[in-house]
Design a protein around this motif. Structure first.
Motif, mmCIF file in Angstrom:
data_model
loop_
_atom_site.group_PDB
_atom_site.id
_atom_site.type_symbol
_atom_site.label_atom_id
_atom_site.label_comp_id
_atom_site.label_asym_id
_atom_site.label_seq_id
_atom_site.Cartn_x
_atom_site.Cartn_y
_atom_site.Cartn_z
ATOM 1 N N PRO A 2 0.831 -1.207 0.000
ATOM 2 C CA PRO A 2 0.000 0.000 0.000
ATOM 3 C C PRO A 2 0.867 1.259 0.000
ATOM 4 C CG PRO A 2 0.092 -0.931 2.198
ATOM 5 C CD PRO A 2 0.787 -1.907 1.291
ATOM 6 N N SER A 3 0.269 2.361 -0.400
ATOM 7 C CA SER A 3 0.981 3.635 -0.386
ATOM 8 C C SER A 3 1.223 4.086 1.052
ATOM 9 C CB SER A 3 0.174 4.689 -1.142
ATOM 10 O OG SER A 3 -1.035 4.963 -0.441
ATOM 11 N N ARG A 4 2.146 5.037 1.199
ATOM 12 C CA ARG A 4 2.434 5.561 2.528
ATOM 13 C C ARG A 4 1.208 6.246 3.123
ATOM 14 N NH1 ARG A 4 7.712 9.165 3.016
ATOM 15 N NH2 ARG A 4 8.528 7.133 2.338
ATOM 16 N N LYS A 5 0.457 6.929 2.256
ATOM 17 C CA LYS A 5 -0.734 7.626 2.739
ATOM 18 C C LYS A 5 -1.773 6.639 3.260
ATOM 19 C CE LYS A 5 -4.111 11.130 1.422
ATOM 20 N NZ LYS A 5 -4.574 12.063 0.348
ATOM 21 N N LYS A 6 -1.973 5.541 2.530
ATOM 22 C CA LYS A 6 -2.933 4.542 2.978
ATOM 23 C C LYS A 6 -2.490 3.922 4.300
ATOM 24 C CE LYS A 6 -5.207 0.228 1.740
ATOM 25 N NZ LYS A 6 -5.369 -0.871 0.780
ATOM 26 N N THR A 7 -1.217 3.583 4.398
ATOM 27 C CA THR A 7 -0.703 3.004 5.640
ATOM 28 C C THR A 7 -0.917 3.945 6.812
ATOM 29 O OG1 THR A 7 0.976 1.738 4.443
ATOM 30 C CG2 THR A 7 1.351 2.125 6.787
ATOM 31 N N LEU A 8 -0.647 5.241 6.593
ATOM 32 C CA LEU A 8 -0.800 6.225 7.653
ATOM 33 C C LEU A 8 -2.248 6.318 8.120
ATOM 34 C CD1 LEU A 8 0.377 8.470 9.419
ATOM 35 C CD2 LEU A 8 -0.040 10.064 7.525
ATOM 36 N N HIS A 9 -3.187 6.375 7.182
ATOM 37 C CA HIS A 9 -4.598 6.513 7.543
ATOM 38 C C HIS A 9 -5.107 5.274 8.284
ATOM 39 C CE1 HIS A 9 -6.320 10.222 5.716
ATOM 40 N NE2 HIS A 9 -5.165 10.214 5.062
ATOM 41 N N PHE A 10 -4.764 4.095 7.798
ATOM 42 C CA PHE A 10 -5.274 2.884 8.437
ATOM 43 C C PHE A 10 -4.605 2.630 9.790
ATOM 44 C CE2 PHE A 10 -7.137 2.010 4.319
ATOM 45 C CZ PHE A 10 -8.290 1.318 4.656
ATOM 46 N N LEU A 11 -3.327 2.951 9.910
ATOM 47 C CA LEU A 11 -2.676 2.819 11.214
ATOM 48 C C LEU A 11 -3.245 3.821 12.216
ATOM 49 C CD1 LEU A 11 1.103 2.182 10.419
ATOM 50 C CD2 LEU A 11 -0.561 0.572 11.368
ATOM 51 N N SER A 12 -3.531 5.029 11.755
ATOM 52 C CA SER A 12 -4.146 6.038 12.626
ATOM 53 C C SER A 12 -5.518 5.579 13.091
ATOM 54 C CB SER A 12 -4.253 7.378 11.897
ATOM 55 O OG SER A 12 -2.980 7.868 11.541
ATOM 56 N N SER A 13 -6.260 4.983 12.167
ATOM 57 C CA SER A 13 -7.585 4.476 12.523
ATOM 58 C C SER A 13 -7.483 3.353 13.549
ATOM 59 C CB SER A 13 -8.303 3.972 11.269
ATOM 60 O OG SER A 13 -9.556 3.434 11.593
ATOM 61 N N ALA A 14 -6.505 2.454 13.368
ATOM 62 C CA ALA A 14 -6.315 1.367 14.331
ATOM 63 C C ALA A 14 -5.939 1.915 15.703
ATOM 64 C CB ALA A 14 -5.229 0.413 13.833
ATOM 65 N N LEU A 15 -5.109 2.978 15.728
ATOM 66 C CA LEU A 15 -4.708 3.574 16.993
ATOM 67 C C LEU A 15 -5.903 4.223 17.695
ATOM 68 C CD1 LEU A 15 -2.558 4.434 19.031
ATOM 69 C CD2 LEU A 15 -2.113 6.448 17.596
ATOM 70 N N VAL A 16 -6.713 4.955 16.936
ATOM 71 C CA VAL A 16 -7.891 5.613 17.513
ATOM 72 C C VAL A 16 -8.857 4.571 18.073
ATOM 73 C CG1 VAL A 16 -9.946 6.966 16.955
ATOM 74 C CG2 VAL A 16 -7.719 7.697 16.111
ATOM 75 N N THR A 17 -9.071 3.497 17.330
ATOM 76 C CA THR A 17 -9.976 2.445 17.789
ATOM 77 C C THR A 17 -9.429 1.756 19.037
ATOM 78 O OG1 THR A 17 -10.666 2.073 15.491
ATOM 79 C CG2 THR A 17 -11.278 0.406 17.092
ATOM 80 N N SER A 18 -8.110 1.564 19.086
ATOM 81 C CA SER A 18 -7.499 0.948 20.269
ATOM 82 C C SER A 18 -7.691 1.820 21.506
ATOM 83 C CB SER A 18 -6.001 0.719 20.029
ATOM 84 O OG SER A 18 -5.792 -0.166 18.946
ATOM 85 N N VAL A 19 -7.572 3.136 21.331
ATOM 86 C CA VAL A 19 -7.806 4.052 22.452
ATOM 87 C C VAL A 19 -9.253 3.950 22.916
ATOM 88 C CG1 VAL A 19 -7.898 6.484 23.129
ATOM 89 C CG2 VAL A 19 -5.967 5.636 21.790
#
Length: 231
Positions: A2-19
């Motif tokens: 995946p692109s860097r932008k996609k990785t950033l968005h999905f990792l951010s989403s995973a972090l927010v959901t984990s919180v």
């Protein structure tokens, strides 16, 4: 990959959901509501006593002052005591806890899908954005339903009064003027819901940007003269 932008968005989403999962987990372990009511020995017109009962999801405590005697904090298990009372309180409480467990489950699915998409480029399947939208939306909707069910159970049903009367059955009491105050456990469901919606927004922002970029790449071909298109 995946692109860097996609990785950033999905990792951010995973972090927010984990919180959000951490917040909900803490909420389920702390106090959700406290009910206070005036108390008097059965048949007595002088309501000079007070009963205070606090609810967590799985256990609680109650304190009595002249209700009918001075007392101290006493602990109890919520589900066994509500089962003895029966009726709507046990049904609504069980439903609230069950929905919270489902919220945690769907949030875990959202985290799994986010992490999977951050390292791969899946096709549009249940492991793509569609699956993420579904699981996170269910988490947000179910948490909103819990907010409504729990406040109804505390304020509308006679759950608190029935428990106090049961605890005082050796010395029957009359109760009136119940007031309920929601506690931190209840209010923490709100940031959980907001964070679930925020995680959806993060993925939608990426999907919208990717779709716009794709359309812009197709536009030169669409706008080309027909003579060139024939070649």
């Amino acid at each position: 990959m995946p692109s860097r932008k996609k990785t950033l968005h999905f990792l951010s989403s995973a972090l927010v959901t984990s919180v959000s999962v951490g917040i909900l987990g803490y909420a389920m372990s702390t106090t959700w509501a406290a009910a206070t009511m005036d108390c008097a020995p059965s048949g007595n017109v002088l309501f000079n006593g007070t009963a205070v009962i606090e609810f967590k999801l799985f256990n609680g405590s109650w304190n009595r002052i002249n209700c009918p005697f001075f007392g101290r904090d006493e602990k109890f298990q919520v589900f066994p005591e509500l089962a003895k009372v029966g009726g709507a309180p046990i049904v609504l409480h069980s439903l609230s806890v069950g929905l919270l467990v489902l919220c945690l489950l769907f949030s875990a699915v959202s985290i799994l899908i986010s992490l999977y998409n951050s390292v791969s480029n899946p096709y549009e399947t249940y492991m793509g954005p569609v699956g993420f939208y579904a699981s996170s939306s269910l988490s947000a909707c179910l948490s909103l339903l819990v907010i409504m069910l729990f406040v109804v159970n505390i304020n509308v049903t006679d759950m608190a009064e029935d428990l106090v009367k049961k605890f005082s059955q050796d010395n029957p009491v009359d109760l009136r003027n119940k007031s309920a105050e929601m506690q931190i456990g209840y209010y923490l469901v709100i940031p959980y819901m907001v964070l679930s919606l925020l995680s959806i927004a993060l993925i939608y922002m990426y999907e919208h940007a990717a779709y716009t970029h794709k359309k812009e790449q197709q536009r030169p071909t669409e706008d080309a003269p027909k003579e060139i298109m024939m070649y």
